[in-house]
Structure formats: structure tokens, C-alpha cells
Design a protein around this motif. Structure first.
Motif, PDB file in Angstrom:
ATOM      1  N   MET A 190    -132.295  14.482  47.476  1.00  0.00           N
ATOM      2  CA  MET A 190    -133.665  14.070  47.182  1.00  0.00           C
ATOM      3  C   MET A 190    -134.635  14.821  48.080  1.00  0.00           C
ATOM      4  SD  MET A 190    -135.149  10.153  47.378  1.00  0.00           S
ATOM      5  CE  MET A 190    -133.835   9.543  46.310  1.00  0.00           C
ATOM      6  N   ASP A 191    -135.783  15.220  47.497  1.00  0.00           N
ATOM      7  CA  ASP A 191    -136.831  15.848  48.297  1.00  0.00           C
ATOM      8  C   ASP A 191    -138.190  15.539  47.679  1.00  0.00           C
ATOM      9  OD1 ASP A 191    -137.440  17.279  50.635  1.00  0.00           O
ATOM     10  OD2 ASP A 191    -137.862  19.086  49.491  1.00  0.00           O
ATOM     11  N   TYR A 192    -139.250  15.801  48.453  1.00  0.00           N
ATOM     12  CA  TYR A 192    -140.614  15.497  48.019  1.00  0.00           C
ATOM     13  C   TYR A 192    -141.500  16.718  48.208  1.00  0.00           C
ATOM     14  CZ  TYR A 192    -145.361  13.587  48.138  1.00  0.00           C
ATOM     15  OH  TYR A 192    -146.689  13.356  47.906  1.00  0.00           O
TER      16      TYR A 192
ATOM     17  N   MET B   1    -138.065  20.744  43.763  1.00  0.00           N
ATOM     18  CA  MET B   1    -136.985  20.816  42.783  1.00  0.00           C
ATOM     19  C   MET B   1    -135.826  21.629  43.350  1.00  0.00           C
ATOM     20  SD  MET B   1    -137.745  19.243  39.854  1.00  0.00           S
ATOM     21  CE  MET B   1    -136.670  20.100  38.708  1.00  0.00           C
ATOM     22  N   ASN B   2    -136.153  22.784  43.921  1.00  0.00           N
ATOM     23  CA  ASN B   2    -135.115  23.644  44.480  1.00  0.00           C
ATOM     24  C   ASN B   2    -134.436  23.008  45.686  1.00  0.00           C
ATOM     25  OD1 ASN B   2    -135.642  25.656  42.589  1.00  0.00           O
ATOM     26  ND2 ASN B   2    -137.173  26.644  43.867  1.00  0.00           N
ATOM     27  N   MET B   3    -135.236  22.386  46.563  1.00  0.00           N
ATOM     28  CA  MET B   3    -134.665  21.801  47.770  1.00  0.00           C
ATOM     29  C   MET B   3    -133.781  20.602  47.453  1.00  0.00           C
ATOM     30  SD  MET B   3    -135.200  23.527  50.433  1.00  0.00           S
ATOM     31  CE  MET B   3    -134.588  22.284  51.557  1.00  0.00           C
ATOM     32  N   ALA B   4    -134.187  19.785  46.487  1.00  0.00           N
ATOM     33  CA  ALA B   4    -133.352  18.642  46.105  1.00  0.00           C
ATOM     34  C   ALA B   4    -131.998  19.122  45.602  1.00  0.00           C
ATOM     35  CB  ALA B   4    -134.058  17.804  45.040  1.00  0.00           C
TER      36      ALA B   4
ATOM     37  N   LEU C 263    -135.001  13.703  42.436  1.00  0.00           N
ATOM     38  CA  LEU C 263    -133.645  13.222  42.692  1.00  0.00           C
ATOM     39  C   LEU C 263    -132.652  13.970  41.814  1.00  0.00           C
ATOM     40  CD1 LEU C 263    -131.523  11.199  43.808  1.00  0.00           C
ATOM     41  CD2 LEU C 263    -132.219   9.629  41.979  1.00  0.00           C
ATOM     42  N   TYR C 264    -131.679  14.612  42.460  1.00  0.00           N
ATOM     43  CA  TYR C 264    -130.569  15.262  41.762  1.00  0.00           C
ATOM     44  C   TYR C 264    -129.320  14.400  41.934  1.00  0.00           C
ATOM     45  CZ  TYR C 264    -132.365  19.913  40.497  1.00  0.00           C
ATOM     46  OH  TYR C 264    -133.026  20.962  39.904  1.00  0.00           O
ATOM     47  N   VAL C 265    -128.626  14.140  40.837  1.00  0.00           N
ATOM     48  CA  VAL C 265    -127.368  13.387  40.865  1.00  0.00           C
ATOM     49  C   VAL C 265    -126.313  14.229  40.164  1.00  0.00           C
ATOM     50  CG1 VAL C 265    -126.192  11.257  40.223  1.00  0.00           C
ATOM     51  CG2 VAL C 265    -128.636  11.208  40.777  1.00  0.00           C
ATOM     52  N   ASP C 266    -125.268  14.594  40.888  1.00  0.00           N
ATOM     53  CA  ASP C 266    -124.244  15.488  40.343  1.00  0.00           C
ATOM     54  C   ASP C 266    -122.889  14.798  40.368  1.00  0.00           C
ATOM     55  OD1 ASP C 266    -123.282  18.052  39.369  1.00  0.00           O
ATOM     56  OD2 ASP C 266    -122.347  18.281  41.335  1.00  0.00           O
ATOM     57  N   LEU C 267    -122.196  14.815  39.244  1.00  0.00           N
ATOM     58  CA  LEU C 267    -120.882  14.194  39.136  1.00  0.00           C
ATOM     59  C   LEU C 267    -119.842  15.082  39.807  1.00  0.00           C
ATOM     60  CD1 LEU C 267    -119.479  11.704  37.872  1.00  0.00           C
ATOM     61  CD2 LEU C 267    -119.055  13.108  35.845  1.00  0.00           C
TER      62      LEU C 267
END
Length: 276
Positions: A190-192, A216-219, A91-95
Motif C-alpha cells: 500500500m502507498d499514498y 501506483m508503482n510504489m504500491a 492497495l495491491y493484493v497478489d495471490l
């Protein structure tokens, strides 16, 4: 249980802390609109969660409240599994608009708000069984490692993202608005898939450890095309979700974005789904 592609490497899956085990409830596990984790071992209604969040944010701004922080379980897990592969939901969360926020606030208030935001997000990840990989300026990266029930892990990751959005929009922002501070908005992706633990250096205790892999890259790529306050998930996450959670998503139809990434399984354009 062995995860990943290397049969010689057995991943040490983080084991649940039974002292923090949630009590059983009669609530439908796939209907959490009014029940959200607030601290290890408990479930409370969303109103209580938001009230507690607002109390901490207000105290941070006015009373120099200091967060206790979240235990760094991720580094311990990664050091135990250096150079091993495992599957995870990332999960990537960007402000959004962090530059404008930084330019419009005194340094002291900026540090307090960004610190409180990061701690609230890290706490939400921890309460949903995730591991916080790192803070990257105005971004947060977390991952969720499945043991036997990968479908449950995907559901938990999505619930975590939904809780993050709720904490920001209804917990943090109302307090910031009271003091004429800019509101916070995030993009989430998000990716798996399979990742590998890397260590930069030979010292097993001090050398930096990190995660690398396609998910990681796809998320990160998925997060970069999300709108403000939007959660996007890759098709490998979507396929794992419970049908009731799948109903909350719709497939993204690309119009103004040149989405060129393809599925390794089918060779077709990799599908992305948006939370409605």
C-alpha cells in the motif's frame, strides 16, 4: 475540494451513498478487532462475517452459487476525471503460489475458487469505501480517494486490508481445507500519493481508462517484497494513520532485499512498515 497539482482540474470526488450509511455505534472507531463491515449499511461481528463468507464459498463449490458481483463504480469515477490528477491510497493484493494452485486443480474448480476469491476481495473493498481498479490475473488493485479527511481514508484502507486477510485465513481457507484444496495466501502492498487518470483512445464511453502515478508503482514494488500473509505500507501511508493504528506496525529493516527507492520529499531511503 481540489486535489492534485493542476489548478484547472477539479476532481469529482465520489460522494457517499447516504442510503448505505452505517449506523452509529459506541464502538471505538479505531478498535475494530471484533466489528467488521459485512454488507452496505451494516456492521456485524467478525464471527458472522466469516460464517457468511464460508456459506458462500461452500455454496460455490457444491451448489453452483453465483456471486451477484460488485458495482463498477471505479470506471464511472475515472471517466468523469480523465486526464486529471488526484491523491489516493493504492492497495495491491497478489495471490501467492497461483501457478501451483492452477496446476493442482481441475479447470472447473480453479475457476470457481478464483472467482469466489476475487468477488470476496472486491466486496471487502467496496464495503470499506474503496474503488476496485481492476483484476490482473491473480492480483487485485484497489484505491481509496480522500475527500476532506485523508487520515480517515488511510485508516479505512488499512482496515480493508486487515479484513481481506481475515476473510481469506478464517473464511475461505477452512472451507478449502475441508475438500483438500490448496489454501490461499496473499501479499499486500500500500502507498499514498498523486495519480493521473489516462484514457487510451478518443471515445469517452468505450475507450479504456486507467490510473498511473508514483503511488501506483510504489504500491506494486512494496507488495512484491512482502511475505505471504503480510501487509506492507509506505511511509506516506504510515504518517497518515491514527496513532493507535501506527502502533500495529513496525519499520522494515532490509537484510536480503536491495531496497533502493527514495522519498521524493527527503531524498532518503523510502521507509516501509509491516503490520505486526
Amino acid at each position: 475540494m481540489r486535489l492534485g497539482c493542476n489548478h484547472n482540474n477539479t476532481i469529482k470526488i465520489p460522494q457517499p451513498d447516504h442510503s448505505r450509511k452505517r449506523p452509529m455505534t459506541k464502538t471505538d472507531p479505531f478498535d475494530i478487532s471484533d466489528m467488521i463491515l459485512t454488507k452496505p449499511g451494516t456492521i456485524v461481528d467478525s464471527e458472522t462475517l466469516l460464517r457468511n463468507t464460508q456459506t458462500r464459498i461452500w455454496a460455490s463449490l457444491k451448489k453452483d452459487y453465483r456471486y451477484k458481483g460488485v458495482p463498477d463504480n471505479s470506471t464511472k469515477f475515472l471517466r468523469q476525471n480523465v486526464f486529471k490528477k488526484f491523491n489516493a491510497v493504492v492497495l495491491y493484493v497478489d495471490l501467492v503460489g497461483s501457478t501451483e494452485i492452477a496446476l493442482g486443480l481441475p479447470y472447473e474448480k480453479l475457476a470457481i475458487i478464483m472467482g469466489a476469491f476475487a468477488q470476496e476481495m472486491a466486496s471487502t473493498v467496496d464495503h470499506h469505501g474503496g474503488l476496485l481498479l481492476k483484476f490482473m490475473g491473480d492480483a487485485i488493485i484497489a484505491y481509496f480517494v480522500p475527500s476532506k479527511r485523508v487520515h480517515f481514508t488511510a485508516d479505512q484502507a488499512v482496515r480493508c486490508a486487515k479484513s481481506m486477510s481475515l476473510v481469506i485465513s478464517e473464511g475461505i481457507n477452512p472451507i478449502l481445507s475441508q475438500y483438500d484444496y490448496p489454501e490461499l495466501h496473499v501479499r499486500m502492498g500500500m502507498d499514498y500519493g498523486t495519480n493521473i487518470v489516462v484514457r487510451y483512445g478518443s471515445d469517452p464511453k468505450l475507450s479504456h481508462v486507467d490510473l498511473m502515478g508514483r503511488s501506483m508503482n510504489m504500491a506494486s514494488k512494496i507488495q512484491s517484497v512482502a511475505n505471504a500473509d503480510q501487509l506492507l505500507v509506505g511511509e506516506d501511508v504510515y504518517k497518515l494513520l491514527h496513532p493507535r493504528l501506527q502502533e500495529e506496525f513496525e519499520i522494515v529493516v532490509w537484510k536480503d532485499i536491495n531496497w533502493k527507492y527514495r522519498s521524493l520529499d527527503t531524498g532518503n531511503l523510502y521507509k516501509v512498515y509491516a503490520l505486526k
